[in-house]
Design an enzyme around this catalytic site. Structure first.
Site, mmCIF file in Angstrom:
data_model
loop_
_atom_site.group_PDB
_atom_site.id
_atom_site.type_symbol
_atom_site.label_atom_id
_atom_site.label_comp_id
_atom_site.label_asym_id
_atom_site.label_seq_id
_atom_site.Cartn_x
_atom_site.Cartn_y
_atom_site.Cartn_z
ATOM 1 N N TRP A 17 2.526 -5.271 -9.207
ATOM 2 C CA TRP A 17 2.613 -4.548 -7.937
ATOM 3 C C TRP A 17 2.574 -3.046 -8.151
ATOM 4 O O TRP A 17 1.942 -2.311 -7.390
ATOM 5 C CB TRP A 17 3.823 -5.010 -7.126
ATOM 6 C CG TRP A 17 3.557 -6.379 -6.573
ATOM 7 C CD1 TRP A 17 4.107 -7.554 -7.006
ATOM 8 C CD2 TRP A 17 2.608 -6.722 -5.553
ATOM 9 N NE1 TRP A 17 3.567 -8.604 -6.310
ATOM 10 C CE2 TRP A 17 2.641 -8.128 -5.404
ATOM 11 C CE3 TRP A 17 1.739 -5.992 -4.761
ATOM 12 C CZ2 TRP A 17 1.840 -8.809 -4.484
ATOM 13 C CZ3 TRP A 17 0.938 -6.658 -3.839
ATOM 14 C CH2 TRP A 17 0.992 -8.050 -3.708
ATOM 15 N N ASP A 20 8.920 0.762 -3.605
ATOM 16 C CA ASP A 20 8.473 -0.470 -2.953
ATOM 17 C C ASP A 20 9.576 -1.505 -3.122
ATOM 18 O O ASP A 20 9.686 -2.157 -4.158
ATOM 19 C CB ASP A 20 7.171 -0.954 -3.596
ATOM 20 C CG ASP A 20 6.733 -2.312 -3.057
ATOM 21 O OD1 ASP A 20 7.419 -2.874 -2.179
ATOM 22 O OD2 ASP A 20 5.696 -2.824 -3.532
ATOM 23 N N LYS A 50 10.119 -11.464 2.448
ATOM 24 C CA LYS A 50 10.953 -11.971 1.372
ATOM 25 C C LYS A 50 12.423 -11.989 1.807
ATOM 26 O O LYS A 50 13.028 -13.044 1.897
ATOM 27 C CB LYS A 50 10.734 -11.142 0.108
ATOM 28 C CG LYS A 50 9.319 -11.347 -0.462
ATOM 29 C CD LYS A 50 8.735 -10.089 -1.032
ATOM 30 C CE LYS A 50 7.238 -10.131 -1.239
ATOM 31 N NZ LYS A 50 6.665 -11.247 -1.948
#
Lengths: 360, 360
Positions: free
Chosen positions: A102, A172, A196
């Protein structure tokens, strides 16, 4: 079947009580004769839902008053562009830490807008550790420093918040938000895709220190302009109203659980239990340096990859779902976000014990 | 209360059978033990949901095979930037028709990326008509021509599709998509925010002729790049899965109603009934040139604005909700999209009749 234990990395399992309330209110929210998804986003009813959700998020996450909280769309991947477009200003450089897939995606997108200085990378270790901050090669003039506190795919999590002095820190938080206490005041901006720990996909929550607003580059699409979103209470256009509502239900549930302090204790315990089991059993392995093992995403391998399919089939037969690891890593991955009850981790360990005994 | 008639312009009322099915499946989609919003977007189950929705949309809207259908985020307002960023290529100019507030917003955003040539505007009439195409001042070199077939706020709807020769025709179909038959092959690109005729907000459906892909400007955020979305089946990142699922349920419902041909008949009848009533009653008025009156959004004024609050209160007491007109127009507005049953229009007319008799 009845409700399964769903270990999916995202979209992820949600608290059953949240889904039950959403079911209950689906056709008629509190006597209005409408579903929340049929309400005008400018109605008193929806504004109450939206404002309560923001208030609860601020309380849970400990967002200071000098931060704007935004409910945007497009997921964290949109933020990979939105962050540089809004924060660079006239500055040509941004610092990024690379700790996995990511991070790498964020770096690739930012590189389209500025010079990205990768201050440190753990690529050479296969992203099994967090580079020691004492060796980070930061820029003198970076507009911000970006990192990924939890790498969802690799299962690598920072156990500290980097110190960046006057350089705004950007994170993030998609797969770690609200999973443990956090000092938001250390950050210039945090963002998190909802799917999530917050709610359904299609929503991304942003907290930005207000002095960082107002620097968007001219080419920034209006819908990606933090200042415009802040000035309009995230309602410059129609927001993702139903997702916002569901996020609000999750926030209420989190408060009922005792907030992030209580969740942090539960999450620490869930993760420790699973890692302790993996470390104590020769059949399973996790490659991450113990200090940096993720509380949220636990990748593990079997002693013999040829048994992976059997492992997954047996798990599914017990309603233990979505344990297959990301294709880039292989093996298995158990995502154990806030909404995964400890009983789900126990059931997984029971199954892993039995599988290792029978097939190991 | 029981289900109301909700005349909101968007987010708008949804078919009750769709909401009931969503309620039924909320905790466990077809024996999977998961809600759709908890499913991996890459799971077989969700891919089936997603592909079926696309197939049904293509069938309903009559999208030719040489068009990509995309399920994106950010609403039509994001498309206001996404369209020029993707379609301009090296061309410095785009043509726009201005027929109201949404056209104007699209023009403002596009003007940030190119020279916008407003080929025609009905501003001088207060946007009560569509400018005669014989007088449109088109550019020789426009990358595309953009128009708004239905102005949600003004209640103005094109009853024809403009002829633009080789210039790709682009349309913001947010409030008219799937409400009547359409020849999609006349368009280079159509887009529609979902929250009127498709499903919940937070989803935008795009159909783009494939030869128009691949021309995105370098500064285009990856998540706004049509080519990237097309190459990845709208799953470059996690899409708005639950909204996509709900859209699929709406598409199934539309097919059960007989598709857009049948809906077009019903919508024509609903609108005609309401406009005929307004025209036949001195107490109410609609300013739009009859030929261009919207089938979807019916603004109307009372003979005395001082009665507006009483009208709205009386309507609400009868579960006729969200009839207040947009603040920029005033008066009332009844949005009567696909999911508004004819009985809702009848109930509205009954109430309007009684109110005019008692207070007119």
């Amino acid at each position: 079947m009845s409700r399964a234990y769903n270990f999916c990395a995202g979209p992820a399992t949600l608290p059953e009580t949240v889904l039950k309330q959403a079911r209950e209110e689906m056709l008629d929210w509190r006597g209005t004769g409408m579903s929340v998804m049929e309400m005008s986003h400018r109605s008193d009813e929806f504004l109450e839902i939206a404002e309560t959700a923001e208030k609860d998020f601020r309380e849970l996450a400990g967002v200071p008053d000098d931060y704007a909280v935004l409910f945007m769309q497009g997921g964290a991947s949109s933020q990979f562009a939105t962050v540089p477009l809004n924060l660079l200003g006239d500055c040509p450089t941004a610092d990024y830490v690379n700790t996995g897939i990511w991070s790498t995606k964020g770096i690739a997108e930012a590189s389209r807008y500025c010079n990205v200085n990768v201050v440190a990378s753990s690529a050479s270790s296969g992203f099994t550790t967090v580079p020691d901050p004492s060796g980070w090669q930061t820029s003198d003039d970076a507009a911000y420093l970006h990192y990924t506190p939890n790498e969802t795919i690799g299962g690598l999590e920072f156990d500290f918040v980097p110190e960046t002095g006057d350089t705004p820190l950007v994170a993030d938080m998609s797969s770690t938000i609200l999973s443990r206490p956090l000092d938001v005041s250390k950050f210039g901006l945090i963002y998190a895709g909802a799917q999530k720990n917050i709610g359904p996909s299609g929503l991304v929550v942003v907290a930005i220190r207000k002095d960082l607003l107002g620097k968007a580059r001219p080419e920034t699409p209006t819908m990606m302009n933090y200042q415009v979103m802040a000035d309009n209470g995230s309602m410059y256009n129609t927001p993702a109203t139903y997702s916002w509502y569901l996020a609000g239900l999750v926030f209420k549930w989190l408060k009922e659980q005792g907030g992030v302090a209580a969740m942090g204790e539960i999450n620490r315990r869930k993760a420790a239990k699973l890692y302790d089991f993996i470390d104590g059993n020769d059949f399973y392995a996790n490659p991450i340096e113990p200090r940096f093992r993720s509380w949220m995403n636990v990748p593990f391998t079997l002693a013999d990859d040829a048994l992976n399919q059997d492992f997954l089939a047996g798990a599914e037969a017990r309603s233990l779902l979505n344990l297959k690891g990301h294709r880039s890593v292989g093996g298995m991955r158990a995502s154990i976000y806030n909404a995964m009850p400890e009983a789900g981790v126990d059931a997984l360990i029971d199954y892993m014990t039995e599988f290792a005994r029978e097939r190991g």
